[in-house]
Scaffold this motif. Structure first.
Motif, short mmCIF file in Angstrom:
data_model
loop_
_atom_site.label_atom_id
_atom_site.label_comp_id
_atom_site.label_asym_id
_atom_site.label_seq_id
_atom_site.Cartn_x
_atom_site.Cartn_y
_atom_site.Cartn_z
N VAL A 154 69.30 -24.86 9.40
CA VAL A 154 69.91 -25.53 8.25
C VAL A 154 70.31 -26.97 8.58
O VAL A 154 70.06 -27.88 7.80
CB VAL A 154 71.15 -24.73 7.76
N HIS A 155 70.94 -27.17 9.74
CA HIS A 155 71.50 -28.49 10.04
C HIS A 155 70.71 -29.27 11.10
O HIS A 155 70.97 -30.44 11.32
CB HIS A 155 72.95 -28.35 10.53
N GLY A 156 69.81 -28.57 11.79
CA GLY A 156 69.02 -29.27 12.80
C GLY A 156 69.76 -29.54 14.10
O GLY A 156 69.31 -30.32 14.92
N ASP A 157 70.95 -28.93 14.28
CA ASP A 157 71.63 -29.13 15.56
C ASP A 157 72.14 -27.80 16.09
O ASP A 157 71.87 -26.75 15.51
CB ASP A 157 72.78 -30.14 15.43
N GLY A 158 72.88 -27.85 17.17
CA GLY A 158 73.38 -26.62 17.80
C GLY A 158 72.55 -26.27 19.01
O GLY A 158 71.35 -26.54 19.05
N SER A 159 73.22 -25.71 19.99
CA SER A 159 72.53 -25.37 21.22
C SER A 159 73.18 -24.13 21.81
O SER A 159 74.40 -24.00 21.81
CB SER A 159 72.63 -26.56 22.17
N PHE A 160 72.35 -23.24 22.30
CA PHE A 160 72.85 -21.97 22.82
C PHE A 160 73.34 -22.14 24.25
O PHE A 160 72.62 -22.67 25.08
CB PHE A 160 71.74 -20.92 22.74
N GLY A 161 74.56 -21.70 24.50
CA GLY A 161 75.16 -21.89 25.83
C GLY A 161 74.71 -20.87 26.86
O GLY A 161 75.14 -20.93 28.01
N GLY A 162 73.88 -19.94 26.46
CA GLY A 162 73.42 -18.94 27.40
C GLY A 162 74.01 -17.57 27.10
O GLY A 162 75.02 -17.45 26.42
N SER A 163 73.35 -16.54 27.62
CA SER A 163 73.79 -15.17 27.39
C SER A 163 74.69 -14.71 28.52
O SER A 163 74.71 -15.30 29.59
CB SER A 163 72.58 -14.24 27.31
N ILE A 164 75.41 -13.64 28.27
CA ILE A 164 76.26 -13.06 29.30
C ILE A 164 75.94 -11.57 29.37
O ILE A 164 75.88 -10.91 28.34
CB ILE A 164 77.75 -13.25 28.95
N ASN A 165 75.74 -11.07 30.58
CA ASN A 165 75.36 -9.66 30.69
C ASN A 165 76.60 -8.79 30.80
O ASN A 165 76.74 -8.00 31.72
CB ASN A 165 74.44 -9.44 31.88
N THR A 166 77.52 -8.97 29.85
CA THR A 166 78.72 -8.15 29.88
C THR A 166 78.52 -6.96 28.95
O THR A 166 77.88 -7.07 27.92
CB THR A 166 79.95 -8.97 29.47
N ASN A 167 79.05 -5.83 29.36
CA ASN A 167 78.87 -4.65 28.53
C ASN A 167 80.03 -3.69 28.75
O ASN A 167 80.73 -3.76 29.75
CB ASN A 167 77.55 -3.95 28.88
#
Lengths: 198, 405
Positions: free
Chosen positions: B304-317
Motif C-alpha cells: 500500500v505505502h511502498g515502505d516498511g522492512s522486516f526486522g527478521g524472524s524469531i524462533n521462539t515458541n
C-alpha cells in the motif's frame, strides 16, 4: 489515553487494590462472594520485593506484544480507551501472550469467565466498563496512599519530568512525611530480619 | 489493482485485513485447497477436545464478506505463471493478478502416504483433518489412539485426544519429545513431566514401521522394535514441508527479501517463507504465528505505502495445551548454560559473549517475557543471569526496576 501509573514508593502493600479488583471482577460484585472462591480473579498483584512493594498489573502497552502474539483472536484493543482486552471465550490458554509479556502481567487459571472448564489467560482490563462511565479503575479508587494514579499519559509524564528535576536539584522526593516514616520503618525491619538470618 | 492470495491461513488473513485497514480498495481473491473461512491452526486441536468450531475462525466466520474478498475455495493452486501473472488451479481455473501474496503454508509430511488410504489413519495439520478425526472418533466410539511423531504438532495431537478421554500412546524416534524446541536435559525433563501429568504412554527411540489392516480398516500398528499396539486410530505427525512447489518447483520454501518480496510482484509470508533470523541472521523457515503476522503486515504495508522492512524472524515458541505445564524456548542451545530447577520448574539460559543465545523455560511462564526481551535486546547479562533465573519469587525484572538486589 488515560493509564494507571504506579508510584511504587508510596505503596504500603495494604492490598486494598487487590481486594477491590477481586470484587470488581467477580460476577457477584461482592467481597463475601469473592472470598474463598477459587475462581476469583485478581488482576493486580502486589509484589513484596524486600522492603519495597510494587502493585503489578497490565501496562496496556502500545504496541502490545501480547496482542501481536495471540493466535486465537482473543486479545484486542478498545479503540476508544486504548485498553488491551482479553476475551476468555476465545482464549485457548496457549501462553503465547505470557511468553512475550515482559511484566509478567498475564496469568492462567480457571476463572468465572472460563467457558470450557479449563484455565484461561487473565489480566487487567483497565476496568474498561468503569472508565467508560467516567469512573477510575477499581484498584485506583481503592488506593489510599497515592501509589496508583489514573491519569492522562502525556500530562503525567510531563509532571513527572518536572518533579524528577526538582528531586534532582533539591533532593526532595515529594513523598508525604508519614509515608516516608513508614518506609523507614519497613527498611529497618527488613534489615533487622536480614541480620537475624546471618 | 488486483491482489490474489495463495492460501487463506493466518498470514493471508492478516495480510488481507491489513490491506483493507490501510485503505486498499482493489479486488482481492483468496485461493485455498480447503473450504473454510480463515482459521487458526493453533486453535483447531481444541475442536477435538470438545470446544465449539466457531472459535477456530480467529478473524470471524464472515471474513470474506467483511473484507470484500472473492474466495476460491476447495481448489488448490498448482502453478504460478510469473511471466503472465496468472495462478492456475487444479481444476484448471486461472486467476490473473497484479500482486500475488504467496502464503500457502506447509503440509504434513508422510513417510508412507499410502497409509492414509486406510480408514483410521489421519494427519493432524488442517481443519479438514480435525473434522475427519472428530467424526471418526464419535461415530466409532474410539477409546485408544497412537500418535506417531512427538514434535510440537504430535504432542499437541496427543494432548488434545487425551483431553477428550482417549488412551494415548505417543511414538517418537528421538530421545525426548519436542526435540526441536528443547535441548537434551530440558527435553527429558519435559517429557518425564508430561508423562507423569497426563498418563500418556510415551515410547521413545522407536518408530511406527507398519500398519495392520483388515478390509481397509486400521487394526494395529507395529513399531520398529517389533512391538504391536492394537488401535483403530493413528495420527501421523512426524514433520511438515512447505507448499512451495507451485511457485518454485520444489518444497524448499520461498526465499524473500526484507520487504517480503520473492519476486517484484510476489509477496510471501508464513510457514512457506524463508526469512532471516532477527538475532543470528541465518536464513530459514520460522513457522510460528508471530513471525507470520509480522511478515504479512510488512507485505501489506509495502504493497500500500511502498515502505516498511522486516526486522527478521524469531524462533521462539511455547507449548501449553490442555494442561498447565508450559514449555517455552527460543534461540540456540549453544554456549555457556546456566540452569535452575525447583520442583516442576526448570530453566536454562545459554550465554554467548555475555548475551543470551538461547533459553528454555519449563513449567511456568513467569520471567519468560523478561528473558525474551533480554534475548531480543542483546543485553549483556553475564553478571546477573544466575540471579535472574533463580530468584525464588520470580520477580527479577521488578528487582531490577526498583534497584533492590
Amino acid at each position: 489515553m488515560k493509564r494507571i501509573f504506579v508510584d511504587y514508593k508510596k505503596c504500603l502493600a495494604c492490598k486494598a487494590c487487590e481486594s477491590a479488583c477481586a470484587v470488581e471482577q467477580h460476577p457477584c460484585h461482592s467481597l463475601m462472594a469473592a472470598l474463598g472462591d477459587h475462581k476469583t480473579q485478581v488482576n493486580v498483584r502486589v509484589l513484596g520485593i524486600d522492603h519495597e512493594a510494587f502493585p503489578l498489573s497490565c501496562r496496556h502497552c502500545d504496541p502490545a506484544d501480547c496482542l501481536n502474539a495471540c493466535p486465537s483472536g482473543a486479545i484486542s484493543r478498545d479503540p476508544e480507551s486504548g485498553a488491551v482486552l482479553l476475551d476468555a471465550a476465545l482464549c485457548k490458554a496457549c501462553a503465547m501472550c505470557a511468553m512475550v509479556c515482559p511484566f509478567d502481567a498475564i496469568s492462567f487459571k480457571v476463572t468465572h469467565r472460563s467457558l470450557y472448564g479449563r484455565d484461561v489467560a487473565y489480566k487487567c482490563d483497565l476496568c474498561n466498563e468503569r472508565i467508560k462511565e467516567g469512573k477510575s479503575p477499581a484498584c485506583v479508587t481503592a488506593c489510599h496512599s497515592g501509589a496508583l494514579v489514573y491519569a492522562e499519559h502525556d500530562a503525567l509524564r510531563g509532571r513527572q519530568a518536572v518533579k524528577s528535576l526538582r528531586t534532582y536539584l533539591l533532593g526532595a522526593e515529594g513523598i508525604p512525611a508519614h509515608v516516608e516514616l513508614f518506609r523507614e520503618l519497613r527498611r529497618k525491619e527488613f534489615a533487622r530480619r536480614r541480620d537475624g538470618e546471618q | 489493482m488486483k491482489v490474489v492470495t495463495v492460501g487463506t491461513g493466518m498470514a493471508a488473513a492478516e495480510f488481507v485485513q491489513r490491506l483493507r485497514l490501510e485503505g486498499f480498495g482493489g479486488e482481492i481473491v483468496m485461493c485455498s485447497d480447503e473450504g473454510f473461512a480463515p482459521y487458526s491452526p493453533c486453535v483447531i486441536p481444541f475442536y477435538l477436545a470438545g470446544e465449539p468450531l466457531q472459535t477456530v475462525y480467529w478473524k470471524g466466520a464472515d471474513f470474506y464478506d467483511r473484507y470484500r474478498v472473492t474466495p476460491r475455495l476447495s481448489d488448490p493452486v498448482v502453478e504460478v505463471d510469473t511471466a503472465r501473472r496468472l495462478v492456475r488451479s487444479a481444476a484448471g481455473r486461472n486467476a490473473s493478478y497484479d500482486r500475488l501474496f504467496f502464503a500457502s503454508g506447509a503440509r504434513s509430511w508422510y513417510p508412507r502416504p499410502e497409509w492414509l488410504e486406510t480408514t483410521g489413519v489421519f494427519g493432524f495439520k488442517t481443519l479438514t483433518d480435525m473434522v475427519a478425526i472428530d467424526r471418526y472418533v464419535s461415530e466409532n466410539n474410539i477409546k485408544k489412539a497412537v500418535v506417531f511423531g512427538g514434535g510440537f504438532i504430535g504432542v499437541d495431537a496427543a494432548l488434545a485426544l487425551w483431553h477428550r478421554g482417549l488412551e494415548i500412546t505417543l511414538v517418537h524416534r528421538n530421545t525426548r519429545l519436542l526435540s526441536q524446541m528443547t535441548d537434551e536435559d530440558g527435553g527429558r525433563f519435559a517429557t518425564a513431566k508430561l508423562a507423569a501429568k497426563t498418563g500418556i504412554d510415551i515410547r521413545l527411540k522407536t518408530t511406527v514401521n507398519e500398519i495392520v489392516t483388515n478390509g481397509g480398516q486400521l487394526k494395529a500398528v507395529e513399531l520398529a522394535n517389533g512391538e504391536r499396539i492394537e488401535t483403530a486410530l493413528l495420527i501421523v505427525s512426524i514433520g511438515v514441508s512447505p507448499n512451495s512447489e507451485a511457485l518454485c518447483g520444489n518444497d524448499k520454501g520461498v526465499a524473500s527479501n526484507d520487504q517480503m518480496l520473492a519476486d517484484p510482484d510476489i509477496y510471501t509470508a508464513g510457514d512457506v517463507a524463508v526469512t532471516r533470523h532477527a538475532v543470528t541472521g541465518e536464513q530459514g523457515i520460522f513457522a510460528t504465528y508471530p513471525n507470520a503476522m509480522q511478515q504479512a503486515r510488512i507485505a501489506a504495508r509495502h504493497l500500500v505505502h511502498g515502505d516498511g522492512s522486516f526486522g527478521g524472524s524469531i524462533n521462539t515458541n511455547v507449548l501449553k495445551k490442555h494442561i498447565d505445564f508450559p514449555i517455552v524456548s527460543a534461540g540456540r542451545f549453544e554456549g555457556e548454560p546456566y540452569t535452575w530447577q525447583q520442583g516442576d520448574i526448570w530453566r536454562r539460559v545459554y550465554l554467548q559473549d555475555g548475551m543470551i543465545n538461547g533459553y528454555l523455560i519449563i513449567g511456568d511462564t513467569r520471567i519468560s517475557g523478561f528473558i525474551y526481551h533480554l534475548y531480543l535486546s542483546r543485553k549483556r547479562v553475564d553478571r546477573n543471569i544466575g540471579t535472574i533465573i533463580s530468584e525464588p519469587r520470580h520477580d527479577s525484572y521488578y528487582r531490577g526496576v526498583l534497584g533492590v538486589h
